[in-house]
Design a protein around this motif. Structure first.
Motif, short mmCIF file in Angstrom:
data_model
loop_
_atom_site.label_atom_id
_atom_site.label_comp_id
_atom_site.label_asym_id
_atom_site.label_seq_id
_atom_site.Cartn_x
_atom_site.Cartn_y
_atom_site.Cartn_z
N THR A 76 0.82 -1.20 0.00
CA THR A 76 0.00 0.00 0.00
C THR A 76 0.86 1.26 0.00
O THR A 76 0.56 2.23 -0.72
N ASP A 79 2.07 1.79 -3.46
CA ASP A 79 1.02 2.36 -4.32
C ASP A 79 0.79 3.84 -4.02
O ASP A 79 0.38 4.60 -4.90
N ALA A 80 1.02 4.23 -2.78
CA ALA A 80 0.80 5.63 -2.39
C ALA A 80 2.05 6.48 -2.61
O ALA A 80 2.07 7.66 -2.26
N ARG A 190 -9.01 -2.53 0.72
CA ARG A 190 -7.68 -2.17 0.21
C ARG A 190 -7.70 -0.75 -0.36
O ARG A 190 -6.78 0.03 -0.17
N GLY A 191 -8.76 -0.45 -1.11
CA GLY A 191 -8.91 0.87 -1.74
C GLY A 191 -9.02 1.97 -0.69
O GLY A 191 -8.42 3.04 -0.84
N LEU A 194 -5.61 2.47 0.89
CA LEU A 194 -4.74 3.22 -0.04
C LEU A 194 -5.09 4.71 -0.02
O LEU A 194 -4.20 5.58 0.00
N LYS A 195 -6.38 4.99 -0.01
CA LYS A 195 -6.83 6.39 0.04
C LYS A 195 -6.29 7.06 1.31
O LYS A 195 -5.82 8.20 1.27
N MET A 197 -3.56 6.20 2.93
CA MET A 197 -2.10 6.37 2.80
C MET A 197 -1.76 7.54 1.88
O MET A 197 -0.74 8.20 2.07
N ARG A 198 -2.62 7.79 0.90
CA ARG A 198 -2.39 8.97 0.04
C ARG A 198 -2.56 10.26 0.82
O ARG A 198 -1.87 11.24 0.58
#
Ligand code: URA
Length: 204
Positions: A76, A79-80, A190-191, A194-195, A197-198
């Motif tokens: 994650t 991805d971020a 998961r989404g 991730l949001k 972590m962004r």
């Protein structure tokens, strides 16, 4: 040795604190654990990730988040666009607490006393690193960072500023994702993670 409440008090670096924490007797969890799992990462880190406690693999490796939950965290962060090696990763409680079940060791939740006892080390880490933001991964970390229980699912994605000015970002523990069986639900979570972590990336 009996509980030594002065060990690590004068530590002026993460290395010194880690060394002092090896013999920690502030609670009883050292008795069954393999070793103290101290935080890992540069003292110059802008963000500190705080988990609950080491799991089975972390207890053996002596490093935080190297097992299944760590792989979710790694993927994650990747991805971020957050480089884990530039962050500091630690846990609210630094010894593995478990119940033996056959050959397996099943994680058990640290209690309020254990979280409180170990908070001394977390405060030390934060004091030395002085990050721009600390990320509470789940309820135990949030409790350790804020000194009280908070509803993580309701408050995820939010920043709480402590009296000392430290910004605490609340999110779930990545092991929550591991426990979801239904593929669509797992993907959705998961989404959301991730949001979160962004958002952390923006706070760094
Ligand atoms: N879960 C945690 O909270 N911390 C670890 O280090 C590993 C799993």
């Amino acid at each position: 040795p009996e509980s030594d409440l002065t060990a690590g008090r004068d530590a002026s670096s993460i290395g010194e604190a880690r060394e002092a924490a090896k013999g920690c007797r502030r609670c009883q969890l050292w008795r069954n654990a393999t070793q103290t799992v101290f935080g890992e990462g540069p003292e110059s880190a802008e963000v500190v990730f705080v988990g609950e406690q080491p799991g089975d693999q972390e207890d053996l490796a002596g490093k935080p988040f190297v097992g299944p939950a760590g792989r979710i965290l790694d993927a994650t962060l990747d991805d971020a666009d957050i480089e884990r090696r530039k962050t500091y990763v630690t846990n609210a409680v630094k010894h593995f607490k478990f119940e033996p079940r056959g050959k397996r060791r099943i994680h058990s939740k640290p209690n309020a006393g254990e979280i409180q006892a170990c908070r001394w080390w977390l405060d030390k880490e934060l004091d030395l690193i002085k990050p721009h933001v600390a990320v509470a991964l789940g309820a135990t970390a949030a409790q350790a960072l804020l000194g009280k229980a908070v509803p993580v699912l309701k408050m995820r994605g939010e920043v709480i500023e402590r009296d000392d000015g430290l910004r605490v970002f609340i999110t779930i523990h990545p092991s929550l994702i591991l426990r979801i069986r239904e593929p669509a639900d797992k993907d959705a979570e998961r989404g959301r993670f991730l949001k979160d972590m962004r958002k952390v990336k923006q706070l760094m």
